[in-house]
Design a protein around this motif. Structure first.
Motif, PDB file in Angstrom:
ATOM      1  N   ILE A 132      34.933  24.191 -17.630  1.00  0.00           N
ATOM      2  CA  ILE A 132      34.924  23.854 -16.204  1.00  0.00           C
ATOM      3  C   ILE A 132      33.679  24.340 -15.468  1.00  0.00           C
ATOM      4  CG2 ILE A 132      37.445  23.905 -16.119  1.00  0.00           C
ATOM      5  CD1 ILE A 132      37.213  26.614 -14.639  1.00  0.00           C
ATOM      6  N   ASP A 133      32.805  25.133 -16.115  1.00  0.00           N
ATOM      7  CA  ASP A 133      31.770  25.805 -15.331  1.00  0.00           C
ATOM      8  C   ASP A 133      30.663  24.889 -14.820  1.00  0.00           C
ATOM      9  OD1 ASP A 133      30.486  25.474 -17.789  1.00  0.00           O
ATOM     10  OD2 ASP A 133      30.487  27.606 -18.290  1.00  0.00           O
ATOM     11  N   GLY A 134      30.648  23.621 -15.227  1.00  0.00           N
ATOM     12  CA  GLY A 134      29.682  22.684 -14.662  1.00  0.00           C
ATOM     13  C   GLY A 134      30.273  21.776 -13.603  1.00  0.00           C
ATOM     14  N   LEU A 135      31.526  22.033 -13.214  1.00  0.00           N
ATOM     15  CA  LEU A 135      32.236  21.119 -12.326  1.00  0.00           C
ATOM     16  C   LEU A 135      31.600  21.016 -10.943  1.00  0.00           C
ATOM     17  CD1 LEU A 135      34.673  19.251 -12.050  1.00  0.00           C
ATOM     18  CD2 LEU A 135      36.055  21.240 -11.392  1.00  0.00           C
ATOM     19  N   GLY A 136      31.239  22.139 -10.353  1.00  0.00           N
ATOM     20  CA  GLY A 136      30.628  22.108  -9.024  1.00  0.00           C
ATOM     21  C   GLY A 136      29.298  21.372  -9.013  1.00  0.00           C
ATOM     22  N   GLN A 137      28.478  21.635 -10.016  1.00  0.00           N
ATOM     23  CA  GLN A 137      27.177  20.973 -10.120  1.00  0.00           C
ATOM     24  C   GLN A 137      27.356  19.466 -10.306  1.00  0.00           C
ATOM     25  OE1 GLN A 137      24.856  22.280 -13.467  1.00  0.00           O
ATOM     26  NE2 GLN A 137      23.154  20.903 -13.028  1.00  0.00           N
ATOM     27  N   LEU A 138      28.313  19.078 -11.149  1.00  0.00           N
ATOM     28  CA  LEU A 138      28.534  17.660 -11.398  1.00  0.00           C
ATOM     29  C   LEU A 138      28.987  16.947 -10.130  1.00  0.00           C
ATOM     30  CD1 LEU A 138      28.687  15.519 -13.757  1.00  0.00           C
ATOM     31  CD2 LEU A 138      31.156  15.905 -13.670  1.00  0.00           C
ATOM     32  N   ALA A 139      29.914  17.553  -9.389  1.00  0.00           N
ATOM     33  CA  ALA A 139      30.400  16.940  -8.158  1.00  0.00           C
ATOM     34  C   ALA A 139      29.271  16.770  -7.146  1.00  0.00           C
ATOM     35  CB  ALA A 139      31.534  17.778  -7.565  1.00  0.00           C
ATOM     36  N   MET A 140      28.403  17.755  -7.054  1.00  0.00           N
ATOM     37  CA  MET A 140      27.272  17.668  -6.130  1.00  0.00           C
ATOM     38  C   MET A 140      26.314  16.564  -6.548  1.00  0.00           C
ATOM     39  SD  MET A 140      25.941  18.905  -3.371  1.00  0.00           S
ATOM     40  CE  MET A 140      26.844  20.449  -3.147  1.00  0.00           C
ATOM     41  N   MET A 141      26.004  16.472  -7.836  1.00  0.00           N
ATOM     42  CA  MET A 141      25.097  15.437  -8.335  1.00  0.00           C
ATOM     43  C   MET A 141      25.674  14.043  -8.108  1.00  0.00           C
ATOM     44  SD  MET A 141      23.755  17.164 -11.890  1.00  0.00           S
ATOM     45  CE  MET A 141      23.037  15.629 -12.462  1.00  0.00           C
ATOM     46  N   ARG A 142      26.962  13.889  -8.376  1.00  0.00           N
ATOM     47  CA  ARG A 142      27.596  12.582  -8.171  1.00  0.00           C
ATOM     48  C   ARG A 142      27.518  12.172  -6.707  1.00  0.00           C
ATOM     49  NH1 ARG A 142      32.413  11.109  -5.975  1.00  0.00           N
ATOM     50  NH2 ARG A 142      33.376   9.160  -6.697  1.00  0.00           N
ATOM     51  N   TRP A 143      27.761  13.111  -5.812  1.00  0.00           N
ATOM     52  CA  TRP A 143      27.774  12.822  -4.379  1.00  0.00           C
ATOM     53  C   TRP A 143      26.413  12.339  -3.889  1.00  0.00           C
ATOM     54  CZ3 TRP A 143      27.104  17.062  -0.242  1.00  0.00           C
ATOM     55  CH2 TRP A 143      27.265  16.523   1.041  1.00  0.00           C
ATOM     56  N   VAL A 144      25.363  13.095  -4.206  1.00  0.00           N
ATOM     57  CA  VAL A 144      24.059  12.779  -3.619  1.00  0.00           C
ATOM     58  C   VAL A 144      23.301  11.687  -4.367  1.00  0.00           C
ATOM     59  CG1 VAL A 144      23.834  15.087  -2.637  1.00  0.00           C
ATOM     60  CG2 VAL A 144      22.872  14.635  -4.892  1.00  0.00           C
ATOM     61  N   THR A 145      23.691  11.400  -5.621  1.00  0.00           N
ATOM     62  CA  THR A 145      23.005  10.323  -6.350  1.00  0.00           C
ATOM     63  C   THR A 145      23.756   9.002  -6.282  1.00  0.00           C
ATOM     64  OG1 THR A 145      24.089  10.876  -8.458  1.00  0.00           O
ATOM     65  CG2 THR A 145      21.967  11.936  -7.988  1.00  0.00           C
ATOM     66  N   GLY A 146      25.020   9.049  -5.819  1.00  0.00           N
ATOM     67  CA  GLY A 146      25.816   7.831  -5.779  1.00  0.00           C
ATOM     68  C   GLY A 146      26.174   7.361  -4.396  1.00  0.00           C
ATOM     69  N   ASN A 147      25.738   8.152  -3.352  1.00  0.00           N
ATOM     70  CA  ASN A 147      26.032   7.771  -1.972  1.00  0.00           C
ATOM     71  C   ASN A 147      27.531   7.533  -1.782  1.00  0.00           C
ATOM     72  OD1 ASN A 147      25.557   5.158   0.355  1.00  0.00           O
ATOM     73  ND2 ASN A 147      24.872   7.243   0.697  1.00  0.00           N
ATOM     74  N   HIS A 148      28.348   8.415  -2.377  1.00  0.00           N
ATOM     75  CA  HIS A 148      29.799   8.231  -2.325  1.00  0.00           C
ATOM     76  C   HIS A 148      30.364   8.642  -0.961  1.00  0.00           C
ATOM     77  CE1 HIS A 148      30.537   7.093  -6.491  1.00  0.00           C
ATOM     78  NE2 HIS A 148      29.588   7.946  -6.824  1.00  0.00           N
ATOM     79  N   VAL A 149      31.358   7.898  -0.510  1.00  0.00           N
ATOM     80  CA  VAL A 149      31.995   8.189   0.767  1.00  0.00           C
ATOM     81  C   VAL A 149      33.357   8.851   0.583  1.00  0.00           C
ATOM     82  CG1 VAL A 149      30.787   6.339   1.976  1.00  0.00           C
ATOM     83  CG2 VAL A 149      32.984   5.855   0.872  1.00  0.00           C
ATOM     84  N   SER A 150      33.772   9.036  -0.666  1.00  0.00           N
ATOM     85  CA  SER A 150      35.023   9.746  -0.939  1.00  0.00           C
ATOM     86  C   SER A 150      34.768  10.788  -2.022  1.00  0.00           C
ATOM     87  CB  SER A 150      36.133   8.785  -1.375  1.00  0.00           C
ATOM     88  OG  SER A 150      35.737   8.042  -2.508  1.00  0.00           O
ATOM     89  N   PRO A 151      35.496  11.898  -2.022  1.00  0.00           N
ATOM     90  CA  PRO A 151      35.255  12.992  -2.975  1.00  0.00           C
ATOM     91  C   PRO A 151      35.528  12.562  -4.420  1.00  0.00           C
ATOM     92  CG  PRO A 151      36.600  13.735  -1.122  1.00  0.00           C
ATOM     93  CD  PRO A 151      36.544  12.231  -1.045  1.00  0.00           C
ATOM     94  N   LEU A 152      35.030  13.376  -5.337  1.00  0.00           N
ATOM     95  CA  LEU A 152      35.247  13.155  -6.759  1.00  0.00           C
ATOM     96  C   LEU A 152      36.702  13.452  -7.109  1.00  0.00           C
ATOM     97  CD1 LEU A 152      34.247  12.719  -9.701  1.00  0.00           C
ATOM     98  CD2 LEU A 152      33.588  15.150  -9.713  1.00  0.00           C
TER      99      LEU A 152
END
Length: 373
Positions: A132-152
């Motif tokens: 699980i230790d990469g979970l925060g980094q992955l969520a941040m990367m997904r958000w800013v590289t995918g222009n997502h409007v809803s959380p992971l």
């Protein structure tokens, strides 16, 4: 008088050849000098072209239809040059599903040409730190590289809410900075962080559907990793193809039952003889703490032989080893780790970071696309 009379004709010819070669060398040297003096401008053009090429590529589209399984982390918690901690990417319908996410997983996804912005859902098998230790980094990367409007979306057994809440808290200030700097155009506030979906671990002999959309079905089943409980595995089905990711477990009847006839079994394994050797070595060296750890892990992981027996008895199409412990970075260690496997089940792959399999729709083909990064 002619420049070259018959008596010195041979000499003249050689002389002219030398002169031409000399002129050629001078020209090459001048080109090199010019290139050296303009190396920054030249390299910038090369860098620009390479950047355009890299940012234009779409690995998911290149894979086409079917079910695709890639190791974004093939190792365990011990340091390794070829295998970071556990991370499996399952690609279906141009969506990426991540099963467990080690600290090296987000970086490996980028190296593999997979865009974190295309991640649909993360599924956690259990809550050991290396999963699980990469979970925060992955969520941040997904958000800013995918222009997502809803959380992971993060799916897991009971306790996943605590994990997600903790990471959301830890990254809360960072998400404020990202939005303040890049605005809603890149990082819409509504898309930051993660939401958790918790499922009760099904009993032995049963499984539960945790995701179903667009022909993709993901089912959860319980495995044995005591004292770590709950611990689960996931079975993916799409376009007539199937793949199971075991998570951490000993040889388990649930995995055997629900992997019968599937195309790809991604199963963890640890070498008992190598860990026993490491435990004894640590004891001789006076490191009693490490000796106990190496000994303790023996009772809650499957061996390579165990996983091969499950693959054989379940008649799976192919066995892909991951969560490989200990590291196999020294040449020749593979043979120790795999000793006896060939006599039990021959259709296997010893995974590395970047190993990628594709399962074309409605067929029996199992194609290894990549052996590593």
């Amino acid at each position: 008088m002619p420049l070259c009379n018959p008596s010195i004709k041979c000499f003249c010819k050689v002389n002219m050849m030398v002169r031409k070669r000399y002129i050629g060398i001078v020209i090459v040297v001048l080109i090199l000098i010019i290139a050296f003096n303009n190396r920054s401008a030249i390299m910038l053009k090369v860098f620009s072209a390479a950047s355009i090429s890299r940012m234009s590529e779409n690995r998911i589209s290149d894979l086409g239809d079917g079910l695709h399984v890639a190791l974004c982390g093939a190792g365990g918690p011990m340091p390794s040059t070829s295998r970071t901690g556990p991370c499996v990417a399952v690609i279906a319908d141009k969506r990426i599903f991540i099963v467990d996410i080690s600290s090296g997983g987000p970086t490996n996804l980028g190296l593999m040409g997979l865009n974190a912005g295309d991640i649909d859902t993360v599924l956690l098998t259990h809550f050991h730190s290396d999963h699980i230790d990469g979970l925060g980094q992955l969520a941040m990367m997904r958000w800013v590289t995918g222009n997502h409007v809803s959380p992971l979306n993060v799916i897991g057994p009971q306790g996943v809410n605590l994990v997600v809440d903790g990471f959301n808290t830890a990254y809360s200030q960072d998400s404020v900075y990202r939005n303040a700097h890049h605005t809603d155009f890149v990082a819409p506030t509504s898309g930051r962080g993660m939401t958790a979906q918790s499922f009760e671990s099904p009993g032995d002999g049963s499984k539960v559907v945790v995701y179903k959309d667009g022909g993709i079905k993901i089912e959860m089943l319980t495995v044995q990793h005591e004292p770590v409980s709950p611990s689960v595995a996931y079975l993916f089905t799409f376009q007539g193809r199937t793949a199971m990711i075991s998570g951490d477990t000993i040889k388990n009847t649930n995995v055997e039952q629900f992997s019968k006839g599937i195309d790809l079994l991604v199963h963890e394994a640890l070498s008992p003889i190598m860990l026993e050797t490491m435990s004894n070595s640590a004891k001789i060296a006076g490191n009693m703490g490490a000796s106990k750890i190496f000994f303790d892990v023996l009772d809650y992981h499957a061996s390579p032989i165990d996983a091969a027996e499950v693959a054989r008895d379940s008649n799976v199409g192919h066995l892909l080893y991951y969560h490989i412990v200990p590291p196999l970075d020294v040449p020749g260690l593979d043979s120790i780790w795999l000793d006896g496997v060939d006599e039990i089940f021959s259709e296997y792959t010893l995974g590395e970071d970047g190993t990628l399999f594709t399962l074309p729709p409605n067929s029996k083909e199992i194609i290894k696309v990549s052996s590593g990064i």
